[in-house]
Design a protein around this motif. Structure first.
Motif, PDB file in Angstrom:
ATOM      1  N   ASP A  78       5.063  23.890 -38.406  1.00  0.00           N
ATOM      2  CA  ASP A  78       5.460  23.512 -39.762  1.00  0.00           C
ATOM      3  C   ASP A  78       4.795  22.097 -39.962  1.00  0.00           C
ATOM      4  O   ASP A  78       4.196  21.754 -40.846  1.00  0.00           O
ATOM      5  CB  ASP A  78       6.739  23.481 -39.971  1.00  0.00           C
ATOM      6  CG  ASP A  78       7.013  22.873 -41.341  1.00  0.00           C
ATOM      7  OD1 ASP A  78       6.793  23.653 -42.626  1.00  0.00           O
ATOM      8  OD2 ASP A  78       7.747  21.873 -41.495  1.00  0.00           O
ATOM      9  N   LEU A 130       1.117  21.959 -39.920  1.00  0.00           N
ATOM     10  CA  LEU A 130       0.616  22.478 -41.532  1.00  0.00           C
ATOM     11  C   LEU A 130       0.509  21.008 -42.411  1.00  0.00           C
ATOM     12  O   LEU A 130      -0.154  20.861 -43.038  1.00  0.00           O
ATOM     13  CB  LEU A 130       1.515  23.491 -41.996  1.00  0.00           C
ATOM     14  CG  LEU A 130       1.606  24.880 -41.312  1.00  0.00           C
ATOM     15  CD1 LEU A 130       2.293  25.803 -42.113  1.00  0.00           C
ATOM     16  CD2 LEU A 130       0.034  25.495 -41.461  1.00  0.00           C
ATOM     17  N   ASN A 131       1.802  20.299 -42.158  1.00  0.00           N
ATOM     18  CA  ASN A 131       1.854  19.202 -42.995  1.00  0.00           C
ATOM     19  C   ASN A 131       0.690  18.149 -42.677  1.00  0.00           C
ATOM     20  O   ASN A 131       0.315  17.511 -43.410  1.00  0.00           O
ATOM     21  CB  ASN A 131       3.220  18.529 -42.776  1.00  0.00           C
ATOM     22  CG  ASN A 131       4.171  19.347 -43.613  1.00  0.00           C
ATOM     23  OD1 ASN A 131       4.019  19.978 -44.725  1.00  0.00           O
ATOM     24  ND2 ASN A 131       5.377  19.200 -43.295  1.00  0.00           N
ATOM     25  N   THR A 132       0.663  18.121 -41.373  1.00  0.00           N
ATOM     26  CA  THR A 132      -0.459  17.296 -40.967  1.00  0.00           C
ATOM     27  C   THR A 132      -1.995  17.567 -41.592  1.00  0.00           C
ATOM     28  O   THR A 132      -2.730  16.867 -42.038  1.00  0.00           O
ATOM     29  CB  THR A 132      -0.829  17.290 -39.236  1.00  0.00           C
ATOM     30  OG1 THR A 132       0.478  16.709 -38.945  1.00  0.00           O
ATOM     31  CG2 THR A 132      -1.974  16.469 -38.797  1.00  0.00           C
ATOM     32  N   VAL A 138      -2.554  19.362 -44.293  1.00  0.00           N
ATOM     33  CA  VAL A 138      -2.559  19.525 -45.707  1.00  0.00           C
ATOM     34  C   VAL A 138      -2.888  17.898 -46.109  1.00  0.00           C
ATOM     35  O   VAL A 138      -3.418  17.602 -46.957  1.00  0.00           O
ATOM     36  CB  VAL A 138      -1.388  19.972 -46.354  1.00  0.00           C
ATOM     37  CG1 VAL A 138      -0.834  19.486 -47.517  1.00  0.00           C
ATOM     38  CG2 VAL A 138      -1.412  21.654 -46.298  1.00  0.00           C
ATOM     39  N   VAL A 167      -4.424  15.444 -44.318  1.00  0.00           N
ATOM     40  CA  VAL A 167      -5.702  15.345 -44.152  1.00  0.00           C
ATOM     41  C   VAL A 167      -6.435  15.790 -45.165  1.00  0.00           C
ATOM     42  O   VAL A 167      -7.552  15.087 -45.663  1.00  0.00           O
ATOM     43  CB  VAL A 167      -6.102  15.557 -42.709  1.00  0.00           C
ATOM     44  CG1 VAL A 167      -7.642  15.344 -42.427  1.00  0.00           C
ATOM     45  CG2 VAL A 167      -5.281  14.694 -41.625  1.00  0.00           C
ATOM     46  N   ALA A 215      -2.328  26.483 -44.679  1.00  0.00           N
ATOM     47  CA  ALA A 215      -2.445  25.080 -44.668  1.00  0.00           C
ATOM     48  C   ALA A 215      -3.848  24.971 -45.848  1.00  0.00           C
ATOM     49  O   ALA A 215      -3.721  24.088 -47.051  1.00  0.00           O
ATOM     50  CB  ALA A 215      -2.939  23.971 -43.625  1.00  0.00           C
ATOM     51  N   LEU A 251     -10.732  18.682 -37.621  1.00  0.00           N
ATOM     52  CA  LEU A 251      -9.462  18.144 -37.260  1.00  0.00           C
ATOM     53  C   LEU A 251      -9.053  17.822 -35.951  1.00  0.00           C
ATOM     54  O   LEU A 251      -8.442  16.666 -35.444  1.00  0.00           O
ATOM     55  CB  LEU A 251      -8.482  18.533 -38.192  1.00  0.00           C
ATOM     56  CG  LEU A 251      -8.945  18.681 -39.525  1.00  0.00           C
ATOM     57  CD1 LEU A 251      -7.596  18.922 -40.388  1.00  0.00           C
ATOM     58  CD2 LEU A 251      -9.553  17.532 -40.162  1.00  0.00           C
ATOM     59  N   MET A 294      -5.474  15.883 -33.218  1.00  0.00           N
ATOM     60  CA  MET A 294      -4.415  15.061 -34.111  1.00  0.00           C
ATOM     61  C   MET A 294      -3.304  16.283 -34.606  1.00  0.00           C
ATOM     62  O   MET A 294      -2.214  15.935 -35.009  1.00  0.00           O
ATOM     63  CB  MET A 294      -5.090  14.442 -35.345  1.00  0.00           C
ATOM     64  CG  MET A 294      -5.304  15.292 -36.492  1.00  0.00           C
ATOM     65  SD  MET A 294      -6.067  14.601 -37.677  1.00  0.00           S
ATOM     66  CE  MET A 294      -7.554  13.985 -37.184  1.00  0.00           C
ATOM     67  N   ARG A 351      -1.862  18.497 -32.954  1.00  0.00           N
ATOM     68  CA  ARG A 351      -1.027  18.599 -31.865  1.00  0.00           C
ATOM     69  C   ARG A 351       0.158  17.488 -32.073  1.00  0.00           C
ATOM     70  O   ARG A 351       1.201  17.586 -31.366  1.00  0.00           O
ATOM     71  CB  ARG A 351      -1.436  18.605 -30.578  1.00  0.00           C
ATOM     72  CG  ARG A 351      -2.364  19.939 -30.388  1.00  0.00           C
ATOM     73  CD  ARG A 351      -2.425  20.270 -28.832  1.00  0.00           C
ATOM     74  NE  ARG A 351      -3.269  21.212 -28.732  1.00  0.00           N
ATOM     75  CZ  ARG A 351      -2.837  22.807 -28.893  1.00  0.00           C
ATOM     76  NH1 ARG A 351      -1.458  22.838 -29.369  1.00  0.00           N
ATOM     77  NH2 ARG A 351      -3.485  23.643 -28.697  1.00  0.00           N
ATOM     78  N   GLY A 352      -0.224  16.421 -32.455  1.00  0.00           N
ATOM     79  CA  GLY A 352       0.784  15.223 -32.387  1.00  0.00           C
ATOM     80  C   GLY A 352       1.770  14.887 -33.809  1.00  0.00           C
ATOM     81  O   GLY A 352       1.718  15.710 -34.614  1.00  0.00           O
ATOM     82  N   GLY A 353       2.144  13.779 -33.626  1.00  0.00           N
ATOM     83  CA  GLY A 353       3.039  13.324 -34.843  1.00  0.00           C
ATOM     84  C   GLY A 353       4.663  13.518 -34.773  1.00  0.00           C
ATOM     85  O   GLY A 353       4.707  14.561 -33.935  1.00  0.00           O
ATOM     86  N   CYS A 368       3.844  21.167 -46.966  1.00  0.00           N
ATOM     87  CA  CYS A 368       2.901  22.546 -47.092  1.00  0.00           C
ATOM     88  C   CYS A 368       3.741  23.836 -47.451  1.00  0.00           C
ATOM     89  O   CYS A 368       3.409  24.363 -48.416  1.00  0.00           O
ATOM     90  CB  CYS A 368       2.271  22.665 -45.809  1.00  0.00           C
ATOM     91  SG  CYS A 368       1.224  24.096 -45.870  1.00  0.00           S
ATOM     92  N   LYS A 420      -1.062   9.894 -33.571  1.00  0.00           N
ATOM     93  CA  LYS A 420      -0.783  11.209 -33.148  1.00  0.00           C
ATOM     94  C   LYS A 420      -1.382  11.954 -31.950  1.00  0.00           C
ATOM     95  O   LYS A 420      -0.919  12.780 -31.159  1.00  0.00           O
ATOM     96  CB  LYS A 420      -1.126  12.186 -34.271  1.00  0.00           C
ATOM     97  CG  LYS A 420      -0.436  12.238 -35.498  1.00  0.00           C
ATOM     98  CD  LYS A 420      -0.755  12.996 -36.641  1.00  0.00           C
ATOM     99  CE  LYS A 420      -0.493  12.720 -38.103  1.00  0.00           C
ATOM    100  NZ  LYS A 420       0.914  12.473 -38.411  1.00  0.00           N
ATOM    101  N   ASP A 459      -0.010  10.924 -28.643  1.00  0.00           N
ATOM    102  CA  ASP A 459       1.291  12.117 -28.400  1.00  0.00           C
ATOM    103  C   ASP A 459       0.719  13.137 -27.311  1.00  0.00           C
ATOM    104  O   ASP A 459       1.322  13.453 -26.367  1.00  0.00           O
ATOM    105  CB  ASP A 459       1.884  12.545 -29.667  1.00  0.00           C
ATOM    106  CG  ASP A 459       2.898  11.665 -30.325  1.00  0.00           C
ATOM    107  OD1 ASP A 459       3.280  10.815 -29.932  1.00  0.00           O
ATOM    108  OD2 ASP A 459       2.983  12.183 -31.443  1.00  0.00           O
TER     109      ASP A 459
END
Lengths: 328, 328, 328, 328
Positions: free
Chosen positions: A145, A148-150, A152, A154, A185, A256, A259, A261-263, B267, C157, C160
């Motif tokens: 999840d 997906l937000n990352t 979207v 970007v 996404a 992409l 990035m 994988r992180g956050g 998302c 990110k 991480d």
């Protein structure tokens, strides 16, 4: 029946995913709640082999629920794939008086756990932690999840510049064998086309779709491409091909990469990780082994590790259809 | 059976929620895909009464999937609660040659739709759009996931300052009748205690929990309180009460308020809104009415509007238990 | 003295940047405040040539201050580089009764404006809008601060996953001729090394630094590389070179690309754009021309367009030194 | 001349601010670079009094540049305001062989440092860390830029719901004595009116402005109010007053509160904190004392602590004017 569980070990293995720390925290706190000890091993199976352990109390996992990555580090251990490696790991585990393992990771992690269990009858429960969502036995893997937000977020940024300049962007997202990220996404970002490994759209149909999109007055477009798309070209070749055949388009590519994988994990991933972490500990205390915990129909359920590894988590056909309707 | 559907109207009504625009976009594009017209009415039922309509083509909904709020505006219409108001609305709807309605909103919205359908046998399909997640017949309402992320993100910030100063924060979140936001965001944010309307923890137990938390060495704490908590005190009274009884704590209050309704949708909410929007149009084309579309066990399913309104979406008991385990 | 200004035209030209919409809004509202008309031309100079104009009232710029991209679209016009193109533009401008122009963009945009002014004595004021910050006469260009936050957020990110896996990442950021983004975002993201066009570190020193970093116990590292780094290798060649020479490192590459141009502008960029937009209008009303407005020492100041184009905005030497100290 | 500096102590004091950790990291790494020791004291001056110290090496400050809050915790110490308290602190400092102090905080922090220096001739350098930006001798305090982005981001969300429902929102932001946050975030968020302590707009003018705004067709409005607004009413009374006098408005209030102090620092704040942290160490090594480091005209400069405390950082008059023009 197995021995009473008094100390549980936990590892994170394979590609890291946001929410792994939340899962570690849940395992540690559930252990404390049930008055048993918890030990983390560093760098996945390699830490078991090297006896690289650390006792984890609730205090050690304060303020990590919101952090990406994994405080236990992750790695792929080739040594653990050998009989000798696993023997070393078993020796270290016994020395540390660990009675059972929680394995946070994906397919490879679970396969390792099953072989280890077969050889040493050592209790193992798996928690699905990977951004790819490609695990059978759970509707959602931990980290998916957030990824997906990352993505979207970007693509929203890319769309700003795409529509300012009337450009066509090919955006490559993760998912070597599974198009979950690309499909979800892509729909979430309002992509005009989505190319995934599960479905060979064909180059001709892509060109047709882009021509139709141009005719309908769209001045910019986003095509989301899964790493593992089966169309037989990588994303740069794809872009070149389209630019040659549709010179009216000015094409750009964006890969992409890591990035994704992180956050900081989303609320959904934090809650999922917390629920699965608690359940994993409770299953071990209940004498269970060789299971994966997952979320099925909004309930925490278990699946045999064997099925989790061999089964196939299929892409949502209805969403594919919805995606076609949206690209009108 | 009813007349062939050639023009569909769409409204957003009640409190706005992130993802309403994504739902409008999906309705508009699905209409275009099926070659029928789509008309938006402004400010919910009030726009129907006033004939405040706008034809919506796919072009009108470009680049709105990522925007909070609703381009159709929202309102609560007291006039539509009167027989006269509904008669006016019907007249305007017929004049505009609208054949069916998609209603995006919550309980109140659906109740209005049912009464209207009863009086005029006018086809209506509901889409659950509210951050509160308090609708029976869907595991998730549109906007809920985004609100959870907003709340968790804010509490992450508050925790920075709470732990820098060793303070206790009471954070009030939305949810007058339902603790979904408080419970999920509370678990996601790692709150020490969570107070929700569904469960009367009691002031004594709260004090006990906070004392235990202090003894166990926690230097800062977050308590998430649902607006509608049944403990009989508002969040400020609660804070005063705790400060009086636990002078070792320095207490602060934060009321998150309306920011929870806004922001770019996650998302998850965008995909959910897209799937439900398409399904709503397809149901109307299929001659259906008086249904709400929802997500049940990851599938788009329908529920009688009547049941959606009267049924109760219960809080997840397992998550309550998990939350207790985590607060150790 | 020139004719009284009664109608101002505004364009965005060159690469888009977050905050361009805030600048357009400020120009439009300042025109309304001073009771003159404002006209936007689409796609930069190309819109002038084609007479692609739209009257802009305050209502047209509602709710755009927070949006990336540019509602006026942007482009590079090769036609405007020809005498004929500029003649066409002048004809259209006169036909539309536009008395002066506000030009939002970078070097290329300003050069176009100067030539046009020379040929037609047409009043032009420039506003520096580009993420690269490579304009003389302003400490900050519009969009630069937002791009820095985007880059830092993405590197956070990446870190991480880098630190979960003990990896070395090369992250390429924008800045073909200027290392502003790389240097500032590199320091902000805590990068171990920063490679910029203004300074040839040399491959040997890079290897030395990475070896030292490994020895000092760092398990992961981020190297930020400006697109235009002078080291003579692109970022992928650089990564290969390091992997060959320092096999102890597992190296990954991430090219951030166009996402750096998008996104909702930061508060700094919105305020900067607003101040510069107002000043541009006031200068034109005051009979000025051929100036760029900029922020120097926190005051809005003007610079001859000629100087802005020919001058060099130098990188901050002190920050280079600070960056070295931090990478210990 | 003072004794050679071989060990530097660092504290964070007063209200916490994003970027304090980046400043601590810079102090620690600069000490390592210059081969001297660094010691952190917990909870500001209270940690000095209690000898609550920790040796800080570069490893201790890994991965903190992106975190809000302060790893050293912060507090206001009433004991340090007494002669006895300061005597205790001096004793502990000597015992720990600390030769000089870096003080990260605001006015109160610096005043404490000056008194301590007067009594014990102990070298002290101040770094301005506070979200309020109300310190003389620096254009920007650490944390201010991040707070502006937080506020603007929240108001963007509130605007979504405000414009969906045609409402008027009063948003209270921090700044008891200074309107920096209100003015800059208000302009950045496109607020219709901004009420700050430096300027008494008067209730009549506010009503007039809101009426004009309604007449000009705006359907929703945001008024940003500084905590310390001089209008003589708190934000709730203000809202009631407006609702009584302008019944055409549906008014809501949002008090942003402590979330403004938290969150991951912006790139600007991280770079600023890094530059100031290095300079503070270099000044101490150079035998300086009783200075505050700050950013003036984009250069790191020093100001006597005495002036920093007594001087007044004035609000930008030009921005006030710009704000009026924008609210047309």
């Amino acid at each position: 029946m197995g021995k009473k569980i008094e100390k549980i070990g936990v590892i994170t293995s394979g590609g890291d995913a946001p929410g792994m720390n939340a899962a570690i925290r849940a395992v540690v706190r559930a252990c404390a709640y049930y008055n048993i000890e918890c030990v983390g091993a560093y760098r996945g199976y390699q830490g078991l082999i090297e006896g690289d352990f650390k006792i984890l109390s609730p205090r050690h996992v304060s303020n990590i629920i919101n952090r990406g990555g994994t405080i236990l580090k992750s790695a792929r251990s080739s040594e653990f794939r050998t009989k000798e490696g696993r023997a070393k790991a078993y020796k270290e585990i016994k020395k540390a008086e660990i009675d059972a393992l929680v394995l946070i990771g994906g397919d490879g992690t679970f396969t390792g756990g099953m072989i280890f269990n077969e050889e040493y009858h050592f209790p193992c429960i798996g928690i699905p932690g990977t951004i790819d969502n490609d695990i059978y036995g759970t509707n959602f893997t931990i980290g998916y999840d957030t990824a997906l937000n990352t993505v979207v977020d970007v693509i929203d940024k890319i769309r700003d510049t795409a529509s300012s300049h009337n450009r066509l962007f090919f955006v490559e997202v993760m998912g070597r064998d599974a198009g979950f990220i690309a499909l979800n996404a892509g729909v979430g970002a309002g992509a005009e086309e989505i190319l995934i490994p599960e479905e060979d759209l064909g180059l001709e149909r892509l060109l047709e779709a882009l021509k139709r999109s141009k005719r309908s007055g769209k001045s910019s477009s986003i095509v989301v491409v899964s790493e593992g798309d089966k169309i037989g070209k990588n994303v740069f070749e794809l872009a070149d091909y389209v630019e040659e055949n549709l010179p009216q388009y000015e094409v750009r590519v964006s890969v992409l990469g890591h990035m994704q994988r992180g956050g900081s994990p989303s609320c959904f991933d934090r809650v999922l990780a917390t629920r699965l972490g608690v359940k994993a500990v409770e299953l071990l205390l209940d004498g269970q082994t060789n299971l994966m915990v997952g979320l099925l129909n909004n309930k925490v359920e278990t699946t045999e590790l064997d099925h989790a590894v061999k089964g196939k988590h299929h892409i949502n056909k209805e969403l594919l259809r919805v995606s076609d309707i949206m690209s009108i």
